[in-house]
Design a protein around this motif. Sequence first.
Motif, short mmCIF file in Angstrom:
data_model
loop_
_atom_site.label_atom_id
_atom_site.label_comp_id
_atom_site.label_asym_id
_atom_site.label_seq_id
_atom_site.Cartn_x
_atom_site.Cartn_y
_atom_site.Cartn_z
N ASP A 1 5.18 34.51 9.47
CA ASP A 1 6.33 33.64 9.74
C ASP A 1 5.47 32.11 9.68
O ASP A 1 4.40 32.18 9.38
CB ASP A 1 6.49 33.52 11.28
CG ASP A 1 5.24 33.10 12.19
OD1 ASP A 1 5.63 32.17 12.94
OD2 ASP A 1 4.52 33.77 12.40
N PRO A 2 6.25 30.92 9.39
CA PRO A 2 5.75 29.95 9.13
C PRO A 2 4.31 29.15 10.14
O PRO A 2 3.61 28.53 9.63
CB PRO A 2 6.83 28.69 9.09
CG PRO A 2 7.82 29.68 8.73
CD PRO A 2 7.60 30.80 9.57
N PHE A 3 4.45 29.74 11.24
CA PHE A 3 3.37 29.36 12.29
C PHE A 3 2.27 30.61 12.35
O PHE A 3 1.23 30.04 13.06
CB PHE A 3 4.26 29.37 13.45
CG PHE A 3 5.13 28.52 13.87
CD1 PHE A 3 4.95 26.89 13.83
CD2 PHE A 3 6.42 28.79 14.03
CE1 PHE A 3 6.01 26.07 13.95
CE2 PHE A 3 7.60 27.93 14.01
CZ PHE A 3 7.33 26.65 14.21
N GLY A 4 2.27 31.38 11.37
CA GLY A 4 1.19 32.48 11.58
C GLY A 4 1.09 33.29 12.88
O GLY A 4 0.05 33.52 13.15
N LEU A 5 2.23 33.25 13.31
CA LEU A 5 2.29 33.97 14.79
C LEU A 5 2.42 35.57 14.77
O LEU A 5 2.17 36.23 15.48
CB LEU A 5 3.15 33.18 15.99
CG LEU A 5 2.93 31.79 16.16
CD1 LEU A 5 3.99 31.28 16.91
CD2 LEU A 5 1.36 31.71 16.55
N ARG B 1 -3.45 34.78 16.30
CA ARG B 1 -2.84 33.39 16.91
C ARG B 1 -1.94 33.62 17.72
O ARG B 1 -1.70 32.86 18.61
CB ARG B 1 -2.71 32.38 15.72
CG ARG B 1 -2.26 31.10 16.07
CD ARG B 1 -1.63 30.38 14.78
NE ARG B 1 -2.75 30.26 13.56
CZ ARG B 1 -2.49 29.80 12.54
NH1 ARG B 1 -1.40 29.18 12.38
NH2 ARG B 1 -3.54 29.62 11.83
N GLY B 2 -0.91 34.43 17.37
CA GLY B 2 0.14 34.83 18.28
C GLY B 2 -0.14 35.29 19.44
O GLY B 2 0.60 34.97 20.68
N GLY C 1 9.28 32.95 15.68
CA GLY C 1 8.44 33.85 14.33
C GLY C 1 9.03 34.97 14.26
O GLY C 1 9.15 35.59 13.03
N ALA C 2 8.99 35.99 15.28
CA ALA C 2 9.16 37.31 15.02
C ALA C 2 10.88 37.30 14.38
O ALA C 2 11.08 38.17 13.53
CB ALA C 2 9.42 38.18 16.36
#
Length: 447
Positions: free
Chosen positions: A148-152, A14-15, A51-52
């Motif tokens: 991370d919360p966004f799944g990236l 996704r990221g 996210g990172a």
Amino acid sequence: MGARGRALSALTFRGRCLVGGGLVLALTGAVLGERSLVQLAVFVLALPLLGALTVARSRFRMSTRRTVTPQRVPRGEPAEVLLQLENADTRRGGLWLLTEQVPAALGRPHRFSVAGLAPGATRTVRYRVTGRSRGRYELGPLRLRVVDPFGLVDRTVAGSDTAPLAVVPRVRPLGGGGPGGAHGRGGDGSHRAIAVHGDDDVSVREYRRGDDLRKVHWRATARTGELMVRLEERPWRAQATLLLDTRARAHLVTPARGVPRAVPGPPGDDCPPGDSLEWLVEAAASIGVALAERGAAVRVVTEAGELSPASGLGAEELLDRLAAVGPSRRVDLSAAVASACRAAGNGPLVCLLGAVGPEDVAELVHLRPATGTDTAILLDITGWADAGPGRGRRTGPGAARDALTAQREQAVALLAGAGWRVTTAAAGQDIGEVWAGVAGVPQGAPS
């Protein structure tokens, strides 16, 4: 791997898609002169960076402890694993995606997630593994994946702690038939009774110069008029020796990653041996444990060497040694025969042989003639050839099978003529039935 490679590897699918979309937006906005598209692209590209940063700041000091019950399981039986996780950090944990590494022979890796584990809190996970093949295995280590919360972006760390599990051969009941471990040929292999039931039964002899006066038997001295001393012997233990033929050329062996053969088993056996070597190892385990439970010290010899010390093995030690037995590349059985005969001494010798001919057993006849108590079980491996492909000795239809059968019958005749107890076992036949048949006792008959 450089910094760019590490950054790309940390991105999830996704990221990566989001970064690609952001670059396309930025390029499109720059070409068209659309400032809003460029601003949107900057926002999109900033999300993986956020996210990172979140993952980099995530702390996951975690301790694990495994309990495997039981630590030794027979082939085909399950073991339960209790995995206890503890957040050893002072901050609440994030979303942890955990993977417990499991050897392929025990099943698939176990995946589960833990979210928001409080400092010092524990979480318990239970799962089962089934020992499909004999061997010694390590369960673990645990792989931790933080997202991370966004799944990236994710980060993966592997632990170092493992827990052992031994998959040992099954022990099949032998019933009341078959030779016994205490039935030797005299000497060290037969029972020598020094009665200790009462004071009158103590064996004595005349006093000799240098004997310890504390051993004087005064009642016998008064009765005979001569100074008599007690006769003592070291504790005696029966011994039995197993010769196990593990040569790859004498068996049909399932490849390490192959599909086990669907060999039909005896009634009530839902997990019969998948190849001829497994049948022999299971027979060695069943016979050896039965002899050990009768009081015998069991020694096991293969063409690769002796598995047991000179003092012999108990039941549990025997299973542990047999768990690691695999096919051998040796082609000659003579060295193993000589070693087994030396180890057996005057005790009984049990030979478990694969596909053999008269030349393979000639040394047995020469070294152990007319014993009456030595036993040989010759395995008909052609039954596993019918069940599926394998490696090791190949048996095709027609002439090849007839040749193997003829060689086996010649070996049986040679051993029987020398006074051995000998029989042939087939695929799908129960070891208890074979063992009882060696002595001519029907399975289930009273001993």
